[in-house]
Design a protein around this motif. Sequence first.
Motif, short mmCIF file in Angstrom:
data_model
loop_
_atom_site.label_atom_id
_atom_site.label_comp_id
_atom_site.label_asym_id
_atom_site.label_seq_id
_atom_site.Cartn_x
_atom_site.Cartn_y
_atom_site.Cartn_z
N MET A 451 10.56 -5.33 -6.55
CA MET A 451 9.75 -4.23 -7.05
C MET A 451 9.05 -3.46 -5.92
SD MET A 451 6.51 -6.35 -8.66
CE MET A 451 5.96 -4.90 -9.53
N LEU A 452 8.90 -4.07 -4.74
CA LEU A 452 8.24 -3.42 -3.62
C LEU A 452 9.21 -2.63 -2.74
CD1 LEU A 452 5.86 -6.31 -2.51
CD2 LEU A 452 5.37 -4.43 -4.07
N ALA A 457 11.07 1.28 -6.06
CA ALA A 457 9.72 1.80 -6.27
C ALA A 457 9.59 3.30 -6.10
CB ALA A 457 8.75 1.10 -5.30
N PRO A 471 6.86 8.50 -6.29
CA PRO A 471 6.92 7.20 -6.97
C PRO A 471 7.79 7.26 -8.22
CG PRO A 471 4.66 7.80 -6.42
CD PRO A 471 5.49 9.02 -6.17
N ASN A 475 5.04 0.59 -9.57
CA ASN A 475 5.19 -0.61 -8.74
C ASN A 475 4.23 -0.63 -7.55
OD1 ASN A 475 7.24 -1.07 -10.51
ND2 ASN A 475 8.78 -1.55 -8.98
N LEU A 476 4.23 0.45 -6.75
CA LEU A 476 3.38 0.48 -5.57
C LEU A 476 1.90 0.57 -5.96
CD1 LEU A 476 5.33 2.69 -3.03
CD2 LEU A 476 5.52 0.26 -3.53
#
Length: 627
Positions: A451-452, A457, A471, A475-476
Amino acid sequence: MKQFLKKHEALVYSAVGLAALFLLLVAFNYLAATAALRADFTEGKLYTLSGGTKKILRSLQAPVKVKLYISSGEAMPVPLRSFAQRVEDLVHEFKAVASANLVVEKYNPRPDSEEEDAAQLDGIEPQQLMSGEQFYLGLAVSQLERKQAIPVLAPARERLLEYDLVRAVARAGIAERPRIGLMSGLPVLGERFNPMTRQSSEPWVFANELRRDFDVVQVNMTADSIAKDINVLLLIHPRDIEEKVEYALDQFVLRGGKLIAFVDPYAYFDQQPGPMPGMPGMASSSTLPRLFKAWGVEMDPGKVVSDVVFASGGGQRYTPTVLSLNRTAFARDDVVTSQIETLLYAFGGAFSPKPAEGLAAIELVKSSPNSMLVDNMAATAAGDAATRSFQPGGKALPLALRLSGKFKTAFPEGRPVEKTAKPKPAAAVAEPQLKESSRDNVVVLVADVDMLQDGAAVDVQEVFGRRVVVPSNGNLAFAQGLIEQLAADDSLLSLKSRASAFRPLIVVREMEAQAQAQYFGKIKELEDELQKTNDNLQKLQKSPGAGGKAAQILTPEQQAELEAFRRKVAETRKELKELRKNLRQDSERMVFLTKVANIALMPLLVALLGIAVALLRRRQQARATAA
């Protein structure tokens, strides 16, 4: 005179009484205004500050200035006027607690005025109406030369209004940026040359975002201790972690350091070379086996979450292991997750928390009840293959946890001994081992690393030759929120989001999950029967004939049995097709009925009520005419 008083005695007494009552009311209002008595009767306690906020405000050592930039009059849109008033009221609540250490100034930045110039210098952004006119709704917090600005105050973040304000006040009082450590088995900060890929790599967008707000210090994945000046450590994908590193993390948590760990049973973006040349690579996995055991947390490193409610894609690209999580999956009363709208959770795992003594676990993110764990080998399966053996567990699985309380060491026997370790000089002797944390601490665990990654992301676009990062989801924002909360004052950890009017459609989700569970059970039975029939058919076709060879000519009985098997296969496949069709139709019907109920039900009720009132009035008029 006496006769006049006697004649108008009642009037005189009434006038004196009214005057006395007026004086009493004035005196009461004056005393009430000077007394420190306040009461909040609003639903959700909108004007009651949390204990953490009061602690921060009372601990201010020097005056902090809050500048409110709020356009007044016709410049402010009507829908925002009540929200702007609530912002002002909340700031005055801050003032009531902080007293002389909080100075509140309000400005009306009219066009081409000095107030507008001041707003722009303080970083307050103008908002534009459809008519082209601009208005301001923001604030700036400053102490000496340090300044924190909230460029735009939006109703969408009203749940976090108290948190945003007190965070700005706390940050304005800090002379240096928070310092965090980053320990990762992946090149989050970029690398000049990778011997595996023989290429260099740029830092992740996530790393660049962190560097804007924090002083990021890289910690080696083989470190046997964490520097004392690091109070927050971000751990990303500790694959093949050594025992000495887990010991270092253990001692870091026990001395009061806050840990955020992203682990993963199937790191899709971290493909390791195959066991032999020419063979495809395999996704790596990571966990913290000794620490998880001591904390009472389990995560199977060989299984990922499959969820048919939050699944991504459709048709043959339907992938229940790539979760598109929405609001119903997040803790809505937590400041980190309350404003997150979506998360892309790809091939992640799940936790099974049974917190150790002295610890408490809070679920920040969870799956739907219509989910299960599947083997890593089936992580990337899509379409019918992904749901062939699906059996929902009926219970939501925790995907992200916050552990809080007093932690105990995962190494009660002491520091692990390295077989090849050389004796250290006397000056480098290790510090005494900590057995238990002296005060409450916090550890956050997330069972997904992908997810990062930039691929999950963000969306990187080229606009007029310029690289623009957009984005793709929350996530971020989720990861940054965790770090920001733990890097701030400890008092901020106790803050929760305020009341909200949002009510997720939990009942609809549960009805859909129950319907899907029934269908998937029938589909599993039919697929098992189909597989069994196919096996019998193949055995019959390969039945040995004369001379040990496969029979070229079947007997009438075998031919009849073969035809029966083929008919059964065809009927089973037809029934499976019909079941899947019904499942899709039921899901679409439920979505349609929900839309109708939300859109048409209220107007219909109003219309029926109007008709009823009209009929009632007509009947009353008829009775009046008849009388």
